[in-house]
Design an enzyme around this catalytic site. Sequence first.
Site, short mmCIF file in Angstrom:
data_model
loop_
_atom_site.label_atom_id
_atom_site.label_comp_id
_atom_site.label_asym_id
_atom_site.label_seq_id
_atom_site.Cartn_x
_atom_site.Cartn_y
_atom_site.Cartn_z
N VAL A 1 0.84 -1.19 0.00
CA VAL A 1 0.00 0.00 0.00
C VAL A 1 0.89 1.25 0.00
CG1 VAL A 1 -0.14 0.11 2.52
CG2 VAL A 1 -2.01 1.05 1.13
N GLU A 2 0.35 2.34 -0.57
CA GLU A 2 1.14 3.57 -0.70
C GLU A 2 1.24 4.31 0.64
OE1 GLU A 2 2.91 4.64 -3.15
OE2 GLU A 2 2.25 3.45 -4.86
N HIS B 1 7.93 0.36 -11.95
CA HIS B 1 6.50 0.67 -11.86
C HIS B 1 5.73 0.09 -13.04
CE1 HIS B 1 3.05 3.71 -12.28
NE2 HIS B 1 2.70 2.78 -11.42
N ASN C 1 2.40 9.35 -14.21
CA ASN C 1 1.47 9.73 -13.17
C ASN C 1 1.43 11.23 -12.94
OD1 ASN C 1 -0.39 8.22 -11.34
ND2 ASN C 1 0.60 9.50 -9.81
#
Length: 324
Positions: free
Chosen positions: A84-85, A133, A184
């Site tokens: 999780v970020e 990523h 992003n």
Amino acid sequence: MSIQEQWAHRSLVCARAGLEVGCHDVDPARLERARSELRARSDRDGENGWIDATENMAAWDRLRFSAELTELASDVDLVIEAAVEKLLVRLDLFAAQDRLTSANAILASNSLSFVPSRLATATGLPDKVCNMHFFSPALVMKCVEVVPGPDTSSKTMEIVAELTQRLGKIPVVLNKETPGFVENRILNAVRDEAISLLEGGVASVEAIDVACSTALGYPVGPFGLMDLTGIDIGYYIKQERFAEVHDPADAPSRSVVELVERGISAARLDAAGTSTTAPVTRSHPPRVRRVTSIPKATRKKGPYDDHSQGAARLVRYGRSVGGR
């Protein structure tokens, strides 16, 4: 798509490219759920002819699942962390990986918000740390951003870029780290403007997404993409960014905050038009072991290649957020 589904997809990508893959989650029940979902996806791909049945079975045999990190860590050449970020969670994981893996192992993160230099502080070998990523769904999307930190060695970058190609992906190698990387940062600007237009009553989700699809050529609109990748992932990224720079523009939007506080990671409408939701479910990262011979994976057209599915997700998410 939950993190559980995302790392499972990346694991299958690696296995189909000839890698021996160890998949880890600290929660045995969550790990078993991921294994079952991945097996169903693998079987479905074989039954539908999207991958040769023999190759598919061989790929599945290269996957191992364990809730004990020590069982997978000692002989790996590469780790792809996909938690999780949240920075503290990832720092703890990198510290554990640094202790358990060999000095030659590369520690890569799938994070798109935390740069290598921040994660490398938890390790003793910052030259082995980088970001790798993937994009969702990883079984379909070709792009992989490969990001160095200031101490990442050129050899590490070379190995990860080469591995990316052997996975059948296209490496986008950055010259230096920056939060959000390339895709992003551009996507965030589009997504923030789309949410602003929605919350300001300027246009509906459907109108915004159709404009992006028909005028700008986006295969999936900004809201459909949020639904596909996980609403809460964007929330955590924004939350961490706001905590770092304290700029109100970086705070999560009202609509997203409301959904996450209700425990929703993706919004859906069933065939009858009834609103349904998927609870936020998160998992810890997989472990990946590199082998000497990695044949290039082949894949026939699959279900996500139809861009109309992304458009459907957009409409479903939009009705829940926009109250339509």
